[in-house]
Design a protein around this motif. Structure first.
Motif, PDB file in Angstrom:
ATOM      1  N   UNK A   1      21.927  12.308   4.827  1.00  0.00           N
ATOM      2  CA  UNK A   1      22.034  13.710   4.452  1.00  0.00           C
ATOM      3  C   UNK A   1      21.735  14.661   5.591  1.00  0.00           C
ATOM      4  N   UNK A   2      21.298  14.128   6.749  1.00  0.00           N
ATOM      5  CA  UNK A   2      21.018  14.980   7.908  1.00  0.00           C
ATOM      6  C   UNK A   2      21.826  14.487   9.103  1.00  0.00           C
ATOM      7  N   UNK A   3      22.655  15.365   9.677  1.00  0.00           N
ATOM      8  CA  UNK A   3      23.411  15.016  10.874  1.00  0.00           C
ATOM      9  C   UNK A   3      23.494  16.267  11.736  1.00  0.00           C
ATOM     10  N   UNK A   4      22.575  16.373  12.702  1.00  0.00           N
ATOM     11  CA  UNK A   4      22.419  17.580  13.505  1.00  0.00           C
ATOM     12  C   UNK A   4      23.253  17.493  14.782  1.00  0.00           C
ATOM     13  N   UNK A   5      23.201  18.590  15.566  1.00  0.00           N
ATOM     14  CA  UNK A   5      23.905  18.618  16.835  1.00  0.00           C
ATOM     15  C   UNK A   5      23.359  17.543  17.770  1.00  0.00           C
ATOM     16  N   UNK A   6      21.996  17.338  17.720  1.00  0.00           N
ATOM     17  CA  UNK A   6      21.392  16.308  18.558  1.00  0.00           C
ATOM     18  C   UNK A   6      21.917  14.924  18.232  1.00  0.00           C
ATOM     19  N   UNK A   7      22.132  14.641  16.941  1.00  0.00           N
ATOM     20  CA  UNK A   7      22.659  13.337  16.553  1.00  0.00           C
ATOM     21  C   UNK A   7      24.149  13.213  16.868  1.00  0.00           C
ATOM     22  N   UNK A   8      24.868  14.358  16.909  1.00  0.00           N
ATOM     23  CA  UNK A   8      26.276  14.334  17.353  1.00  0.00           C
ATOM     24  C   UNK A   8      26.370  13.845  18.802  1.00  0.00           C
ATOM     25  N   UNK A   9      25.379  14.247  19.620  1.00  0.00           N
ATOM     26  CA  UNK A   9      25.413  13.912  21.048  1.00  0.00           C
ATOM     27  C   UNK A   9      24.697  12.592  21.343  1.00  0.00           C
ATOM     28  N   UNK A  10      24.099  11.953  20.333  1.00  0.00           N
ATOM     29  CA  UNK A  10      23.237  10.794  20.555  1.00  0.00           C
ATOM     30  C   UNK A  10      23.989   9.622  21.187  1.00  0.00           C
ATOM     31  N   UNK A  11      25.186   9.293  20.668  1.00  0.00           N
ATOM     32  CA  UNK A  11      25.910   8.136  21.187  1.00  0.00           C
ATOM     33  C   UNK A  11      26.228   8.302  22.665  1.00  0.00           C
TER      34      UNK A  11
ATOM     35  N   UNK B   1      15.257  10.572  25.677  1.00  0.00           N
ATOM     36  CA  UNK B   1      15.756  11.659  26.533  1.00  0.00           C
ATOM     37  C   UNK B   1      15.154  12.980  26.046  1.00  0.00           C
ATOM     38  N   UNK B   2      15.139  13.981  26.972  1.00  0.00           N
ATOM     39  CA  UNK B   2      14.542  15.277  26.615  1.00  0.00           C
ATOM     40  C   UNK B   2      15.627  16.233  26.136  1.00  0.00           C
ATOM     41  N   UNK B   3      15.236  17.511  25.929  1.00  0.00           N
ATOM     42  CA  UNK B   3      16.176  18.502  25.386  1.00  0.00           C
ATOM     43  C   UNK B   3      17.346  18.766  26.312  1.00  0.00           C
ATOM     44  N   UNK B   4      17.157  18.522  27.629  1.00  0.00           N
ATOM     45  CA  UNK B   4      18.250  18.733  28.594  1.00  0.00           C
ATOM     46  C   UNK B   4      19.100  17.479  28.783  1.00  0.00           C
ATOM     47  N   UNK B   5      18.805  16.415  28.012  1.00  0.00           N
ATOM     48  CA  UNK B   5      19.589  15.193  28.114  1.00  0.00           C
ATOM     49  C   UNK B   5      19.140  14.263  29.226  1.00  0.00           C
ATOM     50  N   UNK B   6      17.997  14.583  29.883  1.00  0.00           N
ATOM     51  CA  UNK B   6      17.506  13.729  30.964  1.00  0.00           C
ATOM     52  C   UNK B   6      16.703  12.574  30.360  1.00  0.00           C
TER      53      UNK B   6
END
Length: 512
Positions: free
Chosen positions: A378-388, A346-351
Motif C-alpha cells: 500500500x506504500x510506494x514512494x518516490x524513493x522506492x521508485x528509484x530503489x532498483x 544510500x543517503x538522500x543524494x543517492x550516495x
C-alpha cells in the motif's frame, strides 16, 4: 442465511466456552444464548450485531467412531436452514489424541472436503503450550491457517476475529458452506473405496496362493543348491583361513597409514577453514527503505522457521529502526538459512554507504544467494521508485536476477483485505516494472496481530521460492566484483572481533 457451525469438542471445552458468558456479562456488544435442540446443545453468539449459531453434541471419551459420526451427522442435519461449517475446540494450544480422533472421524464421514470449511479455536484460560506441535501445524496447513485464540480478557475482539476468518473461509471456498450434496458424494466415494478394497483383497489372496506354490518349488531347489554351497563353503573356509593372517597384517598397516593421512588432512582443513562452515547455507540479504518492515519480516520469519507462535504477541514492542547490518540464522525448508538485516545503503543524494555495503556482503558469506526487496503493502514512494536503480549501481547490473520482492502487510481495518495478485495487477507502472525485472517473483507476509496464523503458509511459500531461485542458479552465490572474497572474509572476522570486544567491555562494566 444464518451461519451455523458444527462444534467438535469435549464437554470440558464446551463448558469453558460457556464460562465466557459469565465473564463477559457486562459487555453489551457480546452476547451468548444457550439452548437445547433434542440431544444437541446450541449457543447463539452475537458480536457487534453479527450472529452465528454453534451446534454441539456431547462427544464423550468412550464413544466409538460410529457414535461420533452419528452425533456429528445429527448436528449437521439440524443446519438445514443455514450455512454449515465446522469448528474444532482445543484447550490452550494442546492438540490431544481425542481431538485427532474427532478429526479423523470427520474426514472419514464427511470427506476431505470438510477441511475446507474447518476453523480451529484454542480456548486459553489456564496452561498454554509454548509452541504448536507438528500434528497441529500440519492440520493448520491443511485448513489454510484458520486458527484463533480466545481468552476471557479479550473475548469480544477475538470472537470478532473468528467471524472475519469465517467470512474469508466462505468467500474462498463457496458461500453455501458444506452442503448435503457434498456429504452424499463423500459417502459415495467411501462405498466405492470399500468395494475396491474387497476386490483388492481377493486379488491379493490369489497372489498369495501363487506365491506359496512358487515358494514351495523354490525351497526344493534351494535345498539342492544349499548342499552344493556347503561343500564349496568348506573349501573356501580353508582358503580363507590361510589368507586371514596375511590380510590382518596388511589391514593394520593400511589403518595406521590412513589414520596418519586423516589426521594431517584434518589439521590442514582446520587451518584453512573458517570457524563456522557456511558452505551448505543459503544466504539472504534484506533490502529496503526505513519503515518498509524489514525487521518485522525478519523476526516473523525466524519465529515461523522455529514453528513458534508468540503467546503474548499483542504486548510486543515494534522493532526499532535498523542502524547497522545484523546477521541471524535459522534452519528452514531442510537447509541452513542466513538472514542479514540492513539499514538503507544510500543517503538522500543517492550516495552509497560503503562501510554498510561491505558489512552486509561480509556477513552474508558464502553468499549472498538471494536479495529480498522488502516493500510495505500500500506504500510506494518516490524513493522506492528509484530503489532498483540504486541497488543495480551498488551491487551490479545482474542484481535483479537474484532478487525476490516481499510485500509486508501491517494491521488494517478492512474486513476482506485486497489479495496480493489483485494489488500487483493494479499497482503503479514503476512497481510493476520492478517486479517484472525481478522475474515476477513476489510474495506476501502478514505481520498483523489479528491475521497472525495466516503467516505460517506464507513463510513456507517464501522458503520454497528462495530455494527454487537458488536452484535455478545451480546453488552458486551472487558474485560482486567490487570486493575480493579475501577482503570480505577479513571484514567478517573484524566484525566478530568487535562484537566479542563489546561483549567483554559490557561484562567488565557490570563487574566494576
Amino acid at each position: 442465511m444464518r451461519q451455523m457451525m458444527v462444534v467438535m469438542s469435549t464437554m470440558e471445552q464446551w463448558s469453558s466456552l460457556k464460562s465466557l458468558q459469565q465473564q463477559s456479562s457486562g459487555d453489551k456488544h457480546l452476547k451468548f444464548t444457550f439452548s437445547s435442540l433434542g440431544p444437541n446443545q446450541i449457543c447463539d453468539l452475537t458480536v457487534d450485531g453479527r450472529s452465528v449459531s454453534l451446534l454441539y453434541a456431547d462427544l464423550n471419551q468412550d464413544m466409538t467412531e460410529e457414535g461420533i459420526s452419528q452425533a456429528l451427522d445429527g448436528c449437521f442435519k439440524s443446519c438445514t436452514d443455514g450455512v454449515s461449517t465446522f469448528l474444532l475446540l482445543i484447550q490452550g494450544g494442546h492438540y490431544t489424541k481425542r481431538e485427532r480422533r474427532m478429526l479423523e472421524t470427520l474426514q472419514a464421514h464427511f470427506g476431505a472436503e470438510a477441511l475446507k470449511y474447518l476453523v480451529v479455536i484454542s480456548l486459553e484460560g489456564g496452561k498454554v503450550a509454548d509452541t504448536l506441535d507438528d500434528a497441529l501445524l500440519e492440520l493448520l496447513n491443511m485448513c489454510n491457517g484458520r486458527y484463533c485464540r480466545i481468552t476471557s480478557s479479550a473475548a469480544r475482539d477475538e470472537l470478532g476475529a473468528l467471524l472475519k476468518v469465517l467470512d474469508r473461509m466462505l468467500a474462498e471456498n463457496g458461500m453455501t458452506g458444506y452442503t448435503e450434496a457434498m456429504l452424499i458424494e463423500a459417502r459415495k466415494r467411501s462405498t466405492e473405496d470399500s468395494a475396491m478394497q474387497i476386490l483388492k483383497r481377493k486379488v491379493q489372496e490369489v497372489k498369495e496362493q501363487e506365491r506359496a506354490f512358487k515358494q514351495q518349488m523354490q525351497q526344493q531347489e534351494e535345498r539342492r543348491a544349499k548342499e552344493m554351497e556347503e561343500l564349496k563353503a568348506r573349501h573356501a573356509e580353508e582358503r580363507k583361513k590361510e589368507a586371514a593372517e596375511k590380510k590382518q597384517c596388511e589391514t593394520k598397516k593400511e589403518s595406521l597409514e590412513e589414520a596418519v593421512m586423516s589426521h594431517g588432512a584434518m589439521l590442514q582443513l582446520q587451518m584453512s577453514a573458517s570457524d563456522d562452515d557456511d558452505t551448505e547455507a543459503v544466504s539472504v540479504i534484506l533490502l529496503g527503505l526505513s519503515g518498509s518492515g524489514k525487521s518485522s519480516a525478519l523476526n516473523l520469519i525466524l519465529e515461523r522457521a522455529g514453528n513458534q507462535y508468540s503467546i503474548n504477541e499483542s504486548s510486543q514492542e515494534p522493532p526499532q529502526p535498523t542502524l547497522f547490518c545484523e546477521r541471524k540464522e535459522a534452519f528452514a525448508a531442510g537447509r541452513r538459512l542466513i538472514l542479514v538485516d540492513t539499514p538503507e545503503l544510500w543517503d538522500e543524494d543517492g550516495l552509497e554507504h560503503l562501510d554498510l555495503l561491505k558489512d552486509c556482503l561480509a556477513l552474508s558469506l558464502p553468499g549472498p544467494h538471494v536479495f529480498l526487496l522488502v516493500l510495505q503493502l500500500g506504500r510506494f514512494t518516490q524513493g522506492e521508485c528509484e530503489m532498483l536503480g540504486h541497488l543495480q549501481r551498488i551491487f551490479g547490473r545482474d542484481f535483479a536476477e537474484h532478487a525476490v520482492v516481499l510485500f509486508v502487510r501491517f494491521d488494517c481495518d478492512q474486513r476482506r483485505p485486497q489479495g496480493i495478485n489483485d494489488y500487483v495487477a493494479g499497482a503503479h507502472a514503476t512497481l510493476q516494472d520492478l517486479i517484472r525485472k525481478c522475474g515476477s517473483r513476489f510474495y506476501e507476509l502478514n505481520v498483523t496481530k489479528s491475521q497472525n496464523a495466516l503467516s505460517y503458509p506464507q513463510v513456507k511459500d517464501l522458503f520454497l521460492g528462495i530455494n527454487k531461485l537458488v536452484a535455478s542458479h545451480g546453488g552458486r552465490s551472487y558474485v560482486t566484483r567490487r570486493f575480493s572474497v579475501q577482503e570480505l572474509q577479513g571484514r567478517k572476522k573484524g566484525i566478530g572481533e568487535r562484537k566479542e570486544g563489546a561483549l567483554e567491555g559490557n561484562y567488565l562494566l557490570r563487574d566494576a
